[in-house]
Design an enzyme around this catalytic site. Sequence first.
Site, PDB file in Angstrom:
ATOM      1  N   GLU A   1      -9.764   4.112   6.262  1.00 59.31           N
ATOM      2  CA  GLU A   1      -8.909   4.549   7.366  1.00 59.31           C
ATOM      3  C   GLU A   1      -9.664   5.347   8.422  1.00 59.31           C
ATOM      4  O   GLU A   1      -9.500   5.115   9.615  1.00 59.31           O
ATOM      5  CB  GLU A   1      -7.720   5.340   6.828  1.00 59.31           C
ATOM      6  CG  GLU A   1      -6.770   4.533   5.965  1.00 59.31           C
ATOM      7  CD  GLU A   1      -6.154   3.342   6.679  1.00 59.31           C
ATOM      8  OE1 GLU A   1      -6.278   3.220   7.914  1.00 59.31           O
ATOM      9  OE2 GLU A   1      -5.539   2.509   5.983  1.00 59.31           O
TER      10      GLU A   1
ATOM     11  N   HIS B   1      -6.658  -1.917  15.238  1.00 57.15           N
ATOM     12  CA  HIS B   1      -6.889  -1.196  13.984  1.00 57.15           C
ATOM     13  C   HIS B   1      -6.665  -2.108  12.776  1.00 57.15           C
ATOM     14  O   HIS B   1      -7.530  -2.184  11.883  1.00 57.15           O
ATOM     15  CB  HIS B   1      -5.936   0.003  13.919  1.00 57.15           C
ATOM     16  CG  HIS B   1      -6.075   0.832  12.682  1.00 57.15           C
ATOM     17  ND1 HIS B   1      -6.851   1.959  12.621  1.00 57.15           N
ATOM     18  CD2 HIS B   1      -5.530   0.694  11.434  1.00 57.15           C
ATOM     19  CE1 HIS B   1      -6.787   2.472  11.406  1.00 57.15           C
ATOM     20  NE2 HIS B   1      -5.985   1.723  10.669  1.00 57.15           N
ATOM     21  N   GLU B   2      -5.540  -2.788  12.748  1.00 52.41           N
ATOM     22  CA  GLU B   2      -5.245  -3.612  11.573  1.00 52.41           C
ATOM     23  C   GLU B   2      -6.180  -4.812  11.480  1.00 52.41           C
ATOM     24  O   GLU B   2      -6.596  -5.193  10.384  1.00 52.41           O
ATOM     25  CB  GLU B   2      -3.787  -4.065  11.592  1.00 52.41           C
ATOM     26  CG  GLU B   2      -2.764  -2.941  11.701  1.00 52.41           C
ATOM     27  CD  GLU B   2      -2.931  -1.850  10.666  1.00 52.41           C
ATOM     28  OE1 GLU B   2      -3.462  -2.123   9.574  1.00 52.41           O
ATOM     29  OE2 GLU B   2      -2.529  -0.704  10.957  1.00 52.41           O
TER      30      GLU B   2
ATOM     31  N   ASN C   1      -2.720  -6.297   5.389  1.00 48.64           N
ATOM     32  CA  ASN C   1      -2.824  -7.324   4.352  1.00 48.64           C
ATOM     33  C   ASN C   1      -3.733  -8.461   4.812  1.00 48.64           C
ATOM     34  O   ASN C   1      -3.630  -8.930   5.937  1.00 48.64           O
ATOM     35  CB  ASN C   1      -1.445  -7.908   4.043  1.00 48.64           C
ATOM     36  CG  ASN C   1      -0.385  -6.844   3.986  1.00 48.64           C
ATOM     37  OD1 ASN C   1      -0.401  -6.003   3.113  1.00 48.64           O
ATOM     38  ND2 ASN C   1       0.527  -6.870   4.943  1.00 48.64           N
TER      39      ASN C   1
ATOM     40  N   MET D   1       0.400  -2.872   8.632  1.00 48.29           N
ATOM     41  CA  MET D   1      -0.312  -2.999   7.363  1.00 48.29           C
ATOM     42  C   MET D   1      -1.292  -4.154   7.433  1.00 48.29           C
ATOM     43  O   MET D   1      -0.958  -5.248   7.879  1.00 48.29           O
ATOM     44  CB  MET D   1       0.701  -3.214   6.230  1.00 48.29           C
ATOM     45  CG  MET D   1       0.067  -3.395   4.873  1.00 48.29           C
ATOM     46  SD  MET D   1      -0.900  -1.943   4.386  1.00 48.29           S
ATOM     47  CE  MET D   1      -2.121  -2.707   3.315  1.00 48.29           C
TER      48      MET D   1
ATOM     49  N   HIS E   1      -9.519  -3.743  10.074  1.00 50.47           N
ATOM     50  CA  HIS E   1      -9.457  -3.553   8.620  1.00 50.47           C
ATOM     51  C   HIS E   1      -9.887  -4.816   7.869  1.00 50.47           C
ATOM     52  O   HIS E   1     -10.263  -4.730   6.687  1.00 50.47           O
ATOM     53  CB  HIS E   1      -8.021  -3.214   8.188  1.00 50.47           C
ATOM     54  CG  HIS E   1      -7.754  -1.751   8.060  1.00 50.47           C
ATOM     55  ND1 HIS E   1      -8.578  -0.877   7.388  1.00 50.47           N
ATOM     56  CD2 HIS E   1      -6.707  -0.989   8.502  1.00 50.47           C
ATOM     57  CE1 HIS E   1      -8.072   0.339   7.410  1.00 50.47           C
ATOM     58  NE2 HIS E   1      -6.931   0.304   8.087  1.00 50.47           N
TER      59      HIS E   1
ATOM     60  N   GLU F   1       0.846  -1.187   0.000  1.00 52.38           N
ATOM     61  CA  GLU F   1       0.000   0.000   0.000  1.00 52.38           C
ATOM     62  C   GLU F   1       0.888   1.246   0.000  1.00 52.38           C
ATOM     63  O   GLU F   1       1.827   1.320   0.801  1.00 52.38           O
ATOM     64  CB  GLU F   1      -0.921   0.032   1.217  1.00 52.38           C
ATOM     65  CG  GLU F   1      -1.965   1.127   1.126  1.00 52.38           C
ATOM     66  CD  GLU F   1      -2.949   1.117   2.291  1.00 52.38           C
ATOM     67  OE1 GLU F   1      -3.771   2.046   2.358  1.00 52.38           O
ATOM     68  OE2 GLU F   1      -2.890   0.207   3.128  1.00 52.38           O
TER      69      GLU F   1
ATOM     70  N   GLY G   1       3.240   2.116  10.657  1.00 55.53           N
ATOM     71  CA  GLY G   1       3.048   1.426  11.924  1.00 55.53           C
ATOM     72  C   GLY G   1       2.750  -0.036  11.708  1.00 55.53           C
ATOM     73  O   GLY G   1       3.283  -0.913  12.387  1.00 55.53           O
TER      74      GLY G   1
END
Length: 886
Positions: free
Chosen positions: A323, A300-301, A268, A266, A304, A124, A264
Site C-alpha cells: 500500500e 492506484h489499483e 483483485n 480493490m 497494484h 481483503e 474506495g
Amino acid sequence: MREGPAIVVHRQDYAAPAYWIRKVELCFDLDPVKTIVSSKLHIERNPAAEPQPLKLHGEDVTVLRVMAAGESVSFRHEDKLLVIDNPPAGEQFVLEIRNTCSPEKNTQLSGLYTSGSGFFTQCEAEGFRRITYFLDRPDVMAVYTVTLRADKKKYPVLLSNGNLVEQGELDNGRHFAVWHDPFPKPSYLFALVAADLVCREQKIRTRAGKEHLLQVFVRRGDLGKTEHAMASLVASVVWDEARFGLPLDLERFMIVAVEDFNMGAMENKGLNIFNTKYVLASPATATDVDFAGIESVVGHEYFHNWTGNRITCRDWFQLSLKEGLTVFRDQEFSMDMAGAPSARAVKRIEDVRALRASQFPEDAGAMAHPVRPDSYAAIDNFYTPTVYEKGAEVVRMMQTLVGRQGFERGITLYFERHDGQAVTCDDFAQAIADANPGSELATRLESFKRWYSQAGTPRLKARGVYDAEARRYTLTLAQTALPSPGQPTKEPFVIPVLAALLGRDGRTLAAERLLVLDSAEQQFVFDEVDAEPVPSLLRGFSAPVILDDGLADAELLTLLAHDSDAFNRWEAGQRLALARLLAAVAETAPVTLDEAFVEAMRSVLRDPALDPAFKEMALTLPSEGYVAEQLATFDPQRIHAVREQFREQLASALHADWAVAFEANLVREGYAPTPAQAGRRALANLALAMLCLHSVRSGNPVWPGRAYQRVKDASNMTDRIGALAALVHSHSELAEPALERFHAIAGGEPLVVDKWFALQAQASEPLGAGQGRSFARAKALLKHPDFSLKNPNRARSLIFQLCMNNPAAFHRADAAGYVFWAERMFELDAINPQVAARLARVMDRWTALAEPYRSAAREALVRVAAKPDLSDDVREVLGRALEAQQ
C-alpha cells in the site's frame, strides 16, 4: 461478533503455514439466499513444518461435505476453524469442500454479498473465509480456476479473475462461465461478479506489441459516466510500462463499479472492484476533485497489479509493502499526468495537506502505530493513513536518497528477486539499497528501516549561524521523537532534508542540496554564502516530520514572496496564518489580522505569475483540525470562533480583490477536468465564498444572489456545488432554497445526493445566535427518505462528515454530539463493523479535549465499549482510546 477479549496477533509470532495450497478449483451456484460453493484444493505439506492438523479459516458458512483424496473425512469446528486432525498421508492430496453461504444477509460487505441486483465480493483482508473454508492468509498463493453458474436473465454478466476460457448455456435459463488466472495469488485477491451490467471497452497495444482488452462495467444508465475512468486506465497502463517497465500481463483488465462498497476500490487480479465514487463521472455529476480522485484511484489499483499482486505481503503486518509503495506510485503518476511544474507542485501540496490532516493526528493519538505494526486484534483497523500515506513518504524518502533513476533500478531488482512471492518490507528496502551500492540509503539502511518500526512523527529543530567574515553558514539540525503507545523511547531516524539558502531580497545564495540527518544532532556547513541567509528547509516536504526552524515573520514573508520551491512558499503562508490563529486561540493576541499578513495575502492574490490552484491553497486558512493538532489541550469552539473571525476579516479586507479574482478566473470555455481549468475554478469558488461571506455580514444581497443563480445555471458540478457551499457556509437566507434546488437537480443520482448530505453535515456552525443549527440539521437528515445507514457512501456523507469534519458542530458543551456518535456506533457495528470502526476513530484524541468536552467524550466511549457483543474491529479501537487516559 465476539464476546470477551479479542485474540491479538503479533508480528514476531509469524510462522510459515504447515500446508500450502498450490491450485484451487472453485464452482459457484449463485443464489442470493443460499449460494453453493464447491472447492477442490490441491494441498501440499510444508516439509519444513512439524506434522499437525490441517486448519482452515471459515466464518458464516455451512459445510455440506468434506472429502480428502476422494473419500469422506472427519472434521471438527474450533473457533472459526475447520480442523482435520488426520489429513491423508503423503506430500500432496486433494481436499474437496462443499458449503453454502447467504450473500443477501451479508451486510458487512466482506466476502460474497449482494448489492442492487447483483453479486460482488470483497476479500481483503480476511473476507474469503466468509465464502468457503480456506488457508486465508496472504502467503498462501495458488492458481485459480473458477466456474460461475447463475440465472442468465438476472445475471447476464459473469466475471472472475484472469482470462475467460469458456462460457455457455445451461438448463432452466441458467448459464456458466469459466475463468482461469495463470498467476499465483493469495485468497484476498479473489473476486467474482454476477450482475446485469453494461460495459465500455477499449483495446490497447503495449510496447511489447501485445493487444489487451480493457473493460469498465457499470449498471445500466451509467455507461455515459465511464469515459474518464477508461481514459485513466489507459493512461495507467501506458505510464507503468514507460516509467517502470511493468506491462499489463493478462489478456484483459476489468473494472466493475458497485454502489455498496466499504473501501474506495480493490485490486483483485485482473478484476478490480470499485466504489462507484471512483468510476462514475460527468461534468454534471462530478467535481474537479472527483475527476482527479478517479484518475488517482484507477491508477492506484492498476499499479497494484505488480506492487501487491505479482509480489504480495508475507503477512498482514507487511501491508505497507504494497500500500505505501502503491500510494507513492499513484502520487508519482498523478504528478506526471499534471504536466506543468506548477501543477505538479500543487499535487504535492495536496498530498502533504492530506497527510497532515489524517496521519499526523494518528501519530499523536491512541491508535499510533508504526508503518509496519507489531500487533493487531482486527487487521481491518490497520488500513490507516500511517500504513498508506506515511508508508508512501517512506518510499519517497528512499527515492530521494538514491535518486529517481536509482529508485527505478531498485524496483527492477525487486521484481527480478521476488516476482511471484510473498515478501516483507525489509525485502523491498534491501532491493532498493542493493541496486544502489554506496548511496545514502545503502550506507544507512538499518537505521533507515526505523521508519518501519517506530511510530510517531519526528520533530526536527533547525538553527543556523552566519559568519559574515568567513562567508559561512552553519546549520544545526536536531531531532526528537515523542513517546507513543508501547514505544517510550526511540532511536534517531534517517531524515533527508532538501535545503537551499535565500537572500532577504529573494536571491539564491546556495542551491538546493541534500542533507541527511542520521543522529540526534548534526551540523552542516554552507561555504561562500554572500549574505545572511533565510534557510529554505525540507523543500518539497522531503521527510514526514514537524519542522521548527525558528524563522520570524520577516523571514517567512521572504519565503512566501520568493522561494522557488512551491511547497515551502505555500508552507510559509500557512505558518504565518497558523501563528496568528494560535495566538488568538490562546488569547495572547487580539482576534484581528494584522496589516502585514493581509498585505501578504493580497500580494499572493494579485501575483500574475502564480498558478490559480496555488493561490487557492495559499489563501485558505489552516483547518480547525490542523490548528487543534498543534495544541496539547484544545477547545473546539474557541478554535472555530477564531478561525471564522479571521475568515470574515480576510473576506472584508480583500473584498475588491476577491471580486477581481472571481471574474478573472471564470472558465467560459467547455468543461475539461485539466489542472489548469480546475485551478481557475477552485480560485473562483474560493473568491465567491469570501464574497458571499462579506455580503451576508454587511447586508449586501448582490453576491448571494449571484451564487444562487450559479446553483441554478452552472454548467458543471464544480461550479454548482461551489456556489451552494458559498451560500451554506455564509449562512445566507438563500441557502435553504438553493439546497432544495440542488436536491431537485440531483434527480436521485446517488453520488450527487451524497454531496448534498455531505455539504449540510460540514456546514459551519454560525457564531452567536443560531449556534447549533448545523448539528440539528444533520441529525434531522437521518430521517430523510434518501438516507440509508446500510450504504457506506451515504453513511460517510452524513455521519462521518459531521463527526470528523465539523468539529464545532460535533464537539458540543451539552454532549449531544457524543450521544449522536454513540448511537450511530451501536447501529453501524450491528450492520458493518468495518465502517463502525472507522467512525470510532473520531475519538482518537479525546484526551486532548478541554473540559467539559473531555469528560463527556470519555462517558460516550465507556458507554459504547461496555456493550458486550461489540465486533473485534470496534473493541480494539475503543480499547486503545480508553487506554490513552492512563
